[in-house]
Design a protein around this motif. Structure first.
Motif, PDB file in Angstrom:
ATOM      1  N   VAL A   1    -101.159  25.617 -27.205  1.00  0.00           N
ATOM      2  CA  VAL A   1    -100.007  26.074 -27.982  1.00  0.00           C
ATOM      3  C   VAL A   1     -98.919  26.577 -27.040  1.00  0.00           C
ATOM      4  N   MET A   2     -97.692  26.191 -27.323  1.00  0.00           N
ATOM      5  CA  MET A   2     -96.556  26.667 -26.536  1.00  0.00           C
ATOM      6  C   MET A   2     -95.910  27.799 -27.326  1.00  0.00           C
ATOM      7  N   ARG A   3     -96.115  29.017 -26.834  1.00  0.00           N
ATOM      8  CA  ARG A   3     -95.638  30.188 -27.582  1.00  0.00           C
ATOM      9  C   ARG A   3     -94.206  30.552 -27.204  1.00  0.00           C
ATOM     10  N   PHE A   4     -93.278  29.628 -27.467  1.00  0.00           N
ATOM     11  CA  PHE A   4     -91.869  29.898 -27.168  1.00  0.00           C
ATOM     12  C   PHE A   4     -91.317  31.004 -28.057  1.00  0.00           C
ATOM     13  N   HIS A   5     -90.394  31.778 -27.519  1.00  0.00           N
ATOM     14  CA  HIS A   5     -89.595  32.677 -28.346  1.00  0.00           C
ATOM     15  C   HIS A   5     -88.871  31.814 -29.391  1.00  0.00           C
ATOM     16  N   PRO A   6     -88.833  32.270 -30.659  1.00  0.00           N
ATOM     17  CA  PRO A   6     -88.229  31.438 -31.707  1.00  0.00           C
ATOM     18  C   PRO A   6     -86.812  30.973 -31.388  1.00  0.00           C
ATOM     19  N   ARG A   7     -86.025  31.802 -30.680  1.00  0.00           N
ATOM     20  CA  ARG A   7     -84.664  31.377 -30.352  1.00  0.00           C
ATOM     21  C   ARG A   7     -84.668  30.170 -29.419  1.00  0.00           C
TER      22      ARG A   7
ATOM     23  N   GLN B   1     -97.651  20.182 -33.598  1.00  0.00           N
ATOM     24  CA  GLN B   1     -96.532  21.125 -33.616  1.00  0.00           C
ATOM     25  C   GLN B   1     -96.814  22.325 -32.729  1.00  0.00           C
ATOM     26  N   ASP B   2     -98.083  22.729 -32.623  1.00  0.00           N
ATOM     27  CA  ASP B   2     -98.433  23.819 -31.711  1.00  0.00           C
ATOM     28  C   ASP B   2     -98.075  23.442 -30.277  1.00  0.00           C
ATOM     29  N   GLU B   3     -98.380  22.211 -29.908  1.00  0.00           N
ATOM     30  CA  GLU B   3     -98.053  21.734 -28.555  1.00  0.00           C
ATOM     31  C   GLU B   3     -96.549  21.662 -28.302  1.00  0.00           C
ATOM     32  N   ALA B   4     -95.803  21.377 -29.363  1.00  0.00           N
ATOM     33  CA  ALA B   4     -94.345  21.319 -29.219  1.00  0.00           C
ATOM     34  C   ALA B   4     -93.731  22.713 -29.284  1.00  0.00           C
ATOM     35  N   GLY B   5     -94.540  23.703 -29.682  1.00  0.00           N
ATOM     36  CA  GLY B   5     -94.044  25.078 -29.742  1.00  0.00           C
ATOM     37  C   GLY B   5     -93.232  25.385 -30.991  1.00  0.00           C
ATOM     38  N   THR B   6     -93.423  24.618 -32.047  1.00  0.00           N
ATOM     39  CA  THR B   6     -92.680  24.830 -33.302  1.00  0.00           C
ATOM     40  C   THR B   6     -93.193  26.090 -33.997  1.00  0.00           C
ATOM     41  N   PRO B   7     -92.334  27.087 -34.202  1.00  0.00           N
ATOM     42  CA  PRO B   7     -92.843  28.361 -34.723  1.00  0.00           C
ATOM     43  C   PRO B   7     -93.390  28.281 -36.151  1.00  0.00           C
ATOM     44  N   TYR B   8     -92.841  27.389 -37.004  1.00  0.00           N
ATOM     45  CA  TYR B   8     -93.281  27.363 -38.399  1.00  0.00           C
ATOM     46  C   TYR B   8     -93.513  25.945 -38.899  1.00  0.00           C
ATOM     47  N   CYS B   9     -94.628  25.773 -39.611  1.00  0.00           N
ATOM     48  CA  CYS B   9     -94.898  24.518 -40.299  1.00  0.00           C
ATOM     49  C   CYS B   9     -94.842  24.782 -41.799  1.00  0.00           C
ATOM     50  N   VAL B  10     -94.063  23.990 -42.490  1.00  0.00           N
ATOM     51  CA  VAL B  10     -93.929  24.144 -43.931  1.00  0.00           C
ATOM     52  C   VAL B  10     -94.624  22.954 -44.589  1.00  0.00           C
ATOM     53  N   THR B  11     -95.656  23.234 -45.382  1.00  0.00           N
ATOM     54  CA  THR B  11     -96.432  22.155 -45.981  1.00  0.00           C
ATOM     55  C   THR B  11     -96.218  22.080 -47.485  1.00  0.00           C
ATOM     56  N   ILE B  12     -95.928  20.879 -47.940  1.00  0.00           N
ATOM     57  CA  ILE B  12     -95.761  20.606 -49.366  1.00  0.00           C
ATOM     58  C   ILE B  12     -97.098  20.028 -49.839  1.00  0.00           C
TER      59      ILE B  12
ATOM     60  N   ASP C   1     -97.636  30.159 -39.544  1.00  0.00           N
ATOM     61  CA  ASP C   1     -97.119  30.790 -38.331  1.00  0.00           C
ATOM     62  C   ASP C   1     -97.856  30.205 -37.117  1.00  0.00           C
ATOM     63  N   ARG C   2     -97.110  29.715 -36.139  1.00  0.00           N
ATOM     64  CA  ARG C   2     -97.700  29.069 -34.965  1.00  0.00           C
ATOM     65  C   ARG C   2     -98.689  29.967 -34.236  1.00  0.00           C
ATOM     66  N   ASP C   3     -98.323  31.255 -34.069  1.00  0.00           N
ATOM     67  CA  ASP C   3     -99.117  32.116 -33.200  1.00  0.00           C
ATOM     68  C   ASP C   3    -100.357  32.663 -33.889  1.00  0.00           C
ATOM     69  N   THR C   4    -100.190  33.079 -35.152  1.00  0.00           N
ATOM     70  CA  THR C   4    -101.348  33.631 -35.863  1.00  0.00           C
ATOM     71  C   THR C   4    -102.090  32.549 -36.636  1.00  0.00           C
ATOM     72  N   THR C   5    -101.459  31.420 -36.862  1.00  0.00           N
ATOM     73  CA  THR C   5    -101.934  30.310 -37.711  1.00  0.00           C
ATOM     74  C   THR C   5    -102.135  30.750 -39.157  1.00  0.00           C
ATOM     75  N   GLN C   6    -101.657  31.936 -39.488  1.00  0.00           N
ATOM     76  CA  GLN C   6    -101.776  32.363 -40.878  1.00  0.00           C
ATOM     77  C   GLN C   6    -100.733  31.680 -41.753  1.00  0.00           C
ATOM     78  N   GLN C   7    -101.119  31.474 -43.015  1.00  0.00           N
ATOM     79  CA  GLN C   7    -100.219  30.800 -43.932  1.00  0.00           C
ATOM     80  C   GLN C   7     -99.794  31.730 -45.051  1.00  0.00           C
ATOM     81  N   LEU C   8     -98.532  31.548 -45.418  1.00  0.00           N
ATOM     82  CA  LEU C   8     -97.915  32.390 -46.435  1.00  0.00           C
ATOM     83  C   LEU C   8     -97.385  31.436 -47.486  1.00  0.00           C
TER      84      LEU C   8
END
Lengths: 555, 555
Positions: free
Chosen positions: B447-453, B502-513, B527-534
């Protein structure tokens, strides 16, 4: 509008400076000042946003796929062999045997006819007189003004000999000096002794003899590493496009993109122009915004039209009036040998009677990928896996050899549509288009009517006077707004003068904190173009600006 | 983390490619791929926004004034005479008399000791044995492995002669081969005949004799115009700073700025490094982000400290852990002769045991403006009009001469603080810092934990399956979000694999339909870092993203 006024404003207000000006400059290179750098950044940002991150939908309404790259300026020199730049990126040039100046062969006569010495020579003609110019007139000119203006012209170097052979040649006609045209007449003046060869073409600068046209490579050359030999030669890229082509396979492999898709790049390119001119229009160092859009050959004409239309629309939506903009389909004789069609998107600059190229949208066929595949030995073809997967049921349980054969029809070299825009040229068009002089309340002003997206400064914050609590309120507002936009704080001078200064900078809105602000927390918002003022609550300024500066960005 | 893994990921996922890779590359040049170009753009944009458009307040809480410029890469060559680059931008170099390779004199021994031939030579030593290496061992090596690994080493070229003088030298000691250190030992092997001079330094590549150190200009040279002579020589700028200094007067005149203020520039610079290495850390073509902050000499130490603190804070706020970051005040012996003080901001890269320079914050005094004033003959001093206006009441109704004299004390050469950052170096630090391997639910991931900015892609839109109306909802959301951010649409493969990509690309959020989306118009946000879903309403996704991606940007 004349160019001189624009150039003066650009220097005075910090849009564009001559590069290294304190050292006398360097021909063909320009620097962007504080306002110019923001303007150009906004232009490049608008392009990247509208073409790469959020491109307009395809003709069928689908999303289109775009990604960016950013390649090095110095590349492996084999790139330029494959692209034809090392062999072919050449304009025939002529040089003066006396002053050594160089000119593009196809442009030199344009320069001769407007040169100082030809203008002076033409002054000898008195249109009200019948008698014309005599040999004596010419000799007098040669020994006078000619010595200063065209010291190396044959007529000036050696008036007797030159005039003598001219009069002989003329005598063979009917005793009078007759010439086919001005070009022939000037050729006579420039030719000291008529030999078997053609008439001499004179140098625009000094009148001296120009050489025969010869090839000249427009790429800047350098050496990489410590040893300066044949093996260490490298070039500054003359275009960003080739960086995209040589990365085609890498982009394909790393993104899993399917055709059609585009790869975009913004970056500097360099051409050792013999005759850089027209301000930032033709310079030696410039910035390109290029897309290579890869597609199936059968769909290529559809995408050629798509990009031509998208690109024209982009310019008009950023404020270029359509009557100054012209798409011009290149004639067969102008096309590069590999091109199936090219449309130049042209703008009518004030320095020219004819519209000049802002951008070329070229259908390049499979030329570039084919060349790079040949020169690198790498397979740059595209395999349409989706189509093959759908159709391979025709070949149940294929053996490996059969399978390879069955894939053949689904493997091809993509075609390419290339919309190639000049960032500096568009910046110049935006400056030309924005420049206006008008009157407000009887007072003349110069105003740069930039599109709000492109304006270098979005809003100016102006406390009416520098006391009574106005600066505090103004500073608080400034601090809020500068988190979102490039805004400017100005508390110096009369408010009218401050407005005028912002008009020249092209700032769309001036927000003034005045006496009433202290009582009811409202401010005035002045519109640059109408000069009308609107009173809004301080707390609403950011929203009001956002509404005006960032309406829907679809193009 | 090891560098090889990072380099492989960067190539595989399209962050960084070798320049002109299909032609075997070109040493010291790199290309940014689709993810890399967005990452680097975000870095440069963050810098411009935080340093130029919205810089942190001054120590006293006031706003500080910053403007940008964008200067040409090719400048008038006199610039480099004034700056000392033509005379002084030189590293002592040594070259191999046999294979012609070049090395920086101060780095060559590091390379010798890790070279293939020295490694092989050291293998002769058997640590468990007492007897050491004999002349016979060396001769055998010279005629075997040595011939292949170090063909030009004296010991290999001429084993008899070399060994003979070594044994004589050794005999003069006590009959055994004694050496002060490995360096001396290798020097013996490299010296065919011991003359009066020092021991030979061997070439890391072939073992051949290296030359004495000599000066080498690190600037890339080219010619402007058609004639390649002394007069047409020009250089590619080795730093962006000088473009700012030569524009100091123009910026001052066009903006009416008062001291203190800063001028900033982002752009490419070029150095013909002899030994480019460590990936994009030391390349021949690189991008700088530089500020020259001009101030009164009396305030210069305050501003030196201000910029040092601001710049360190900037890195930590963009996600560089402070234990890997170190400000290091240069010792007196390291300082450039004009510098009053310099702090290197260093980062502990995985390729080195010691932290390496990310940025230098230098107090350059009045050196640069003084040099350019001297070489250009232009007045680059600053006149403090405000102070003079306040104080000139002491001189009522002055005559012109008196007035000029009274102005003298208020005219001075500003001092300069220069925070000079490397955009590619910071990009590399961001990549190193982001790289992580962990486990989710027992499955390993990278996982690439980039700062969201800084993350290249802000969100991925993923329809769970490619049917049942999910693609339509997903596309509508994609179209909405891509107007504001770089977002990615992916409908290929199992959802777990798509998350991993997406973790490898460092994308902070995945939105799944998913199925539930069709019933109640909600989606999951992972959430990329916690992998928790909201689970959030589709209509709220943009706001939820904005809250997370764009919190207050103060630094």
């Amino acid at each position: 509008m004349d160019m001189e006024k624009l150039v003066a404003l650009c220097r005075r207000r910090g849009f564009i400076f001559q590069s290294s000006e304190i050292y006398g400059g360097i021909n063909g290179c320009w620097d962007y000042g504080p306002l110019g750098v923001e303007l150009k950044r906004n232009i490049k940002e608008a392009w990247w946003n509208d073409m790469v991150r959020n491109p307009p939908p395809a003709p069928d309404g689908d999303e289109i796929s775009m990604v960016g790259v950013d390649c090095s300026i110095i590349m492996n020199p084999k790139v330029w062999e494959a692209s034809g730049h090392v062999g072919g990126f050449k304009d025939p040039m002529v040089s003066c045997k006396f002053c050594r100046k160089l000119y593009r062969a196809d442009q030199v006569w344009e320069q001769v006819v407007v040169s100082a010495w030809v203008t002076s020579l033409l002054d000898l003609y008195d249109p009200s007189s019948e008698k014309g110019v005599t040999g004596l007139d010419l000799k007098k000119w040669a020994n006078g003004k000619g010595k200063r203006l065209a010291p190396n012209l044959a007529l000036v170097r050696n008036p007797e000999v030159t005039l003598s052979w001219i009069s002989e040649a003329a005598a063979r006609q009917d005793g009078k000096l007759h010439f086919a045209d001005a070009k022939q007449w000037l050729g006579y003046m420039a030719t000291e002794q008529r030999a078997a060869g053609p008439l001499v073409t004179p140098c625009p600068a000094c009148g001296g003899d120009l050489s025969e046209p010869r090839a000249f490579n427009l790429m800047f050359m350098t050496h990489v590493g410590a040893v300066q030999d044949e093996a260490s030669i490298a070039y500054l890229r003359p275009e960003t496009a080739q960086g995209i082509f040589v990365n085609f396979r890498n982009v394909l492999d790393s993104t899993r993109l399917k055709l059609p898709f585009g790869i975009a790049q913004v970056g500097k390119a360099f051409r050792n122009e013999i005759n850089p001119r027209n301000y930032i229009f033709r310079s030696r160092e410039f910035e390109q915004m290029e897309i290579e859009f890869f597609c199936h050959p059968d769909d290529s004409m559809k995408w050629y039209q798509y990009w031509r239309d998208v690109r024209i629309r982009w310019y008009t939506q950023l404020g270029i009036r359509s009557e100054k903009l012209r798409p011009r389909e290149q004639g067969k004789e102008e096309l590069a040998h590999y091109s199936i069609g090219t449309t130049d998107i042209e703008y009518l600059f004030p320095f020219s009677e004819e519209p000049q190229e802002l951008e070329g949208v070229a259908h390049r066929g499979a030329y570039d990928l084919t060349q790079h595949a040949k020169f690198s030995g790498k397979d740059l073809s595209y395999f349409d896996e989706q189509l093959w997967e759908r159709e391979k049921i025709k070949y149940p349980e294929p053996k490996a050899a059969q399978e390879a054969k069955s894939k053949e029809p689904y493997r091809f070299m993509p075609h390419v549509i290339e919309p190639s825009a000049g960032a500096d040229r568009f910046t110049l068009a935006v400056l030309c288009e924005a420049y206006a002089e008008d009157e407000i309340g009887g007072e003349a002003r110069t105003v740069m009517r930039f599109h709000p997206r492109l304006a270098p400064v979005k809003a100016a914050i102006l406390p009416l006077v520098n006391k009574e609590g106005m600066p505090e309120k103004a500073h608080a507002l400034y601090r809020e707004l500068k988190r979102s936009w490039n805004v400017f704080y100005d508390d110096k001078g009369a408010i009218g003068r401050r407005y005028r200064r912002q008009d020249e900078a092209g700032t769309p809105y001036c927000v003034t904190i005045d006496g009433q602000s202290l009582q009811d927390n409202t401010v005035t918002m002045r519109d640059r173009d109408t000069t009308q003022q609107l009173r809004v609550p301080i707390a609403a300024v950011a929203d009001e600006l956002r509404k005006r500066l960032e309406p829907g960005r679809e193009i």
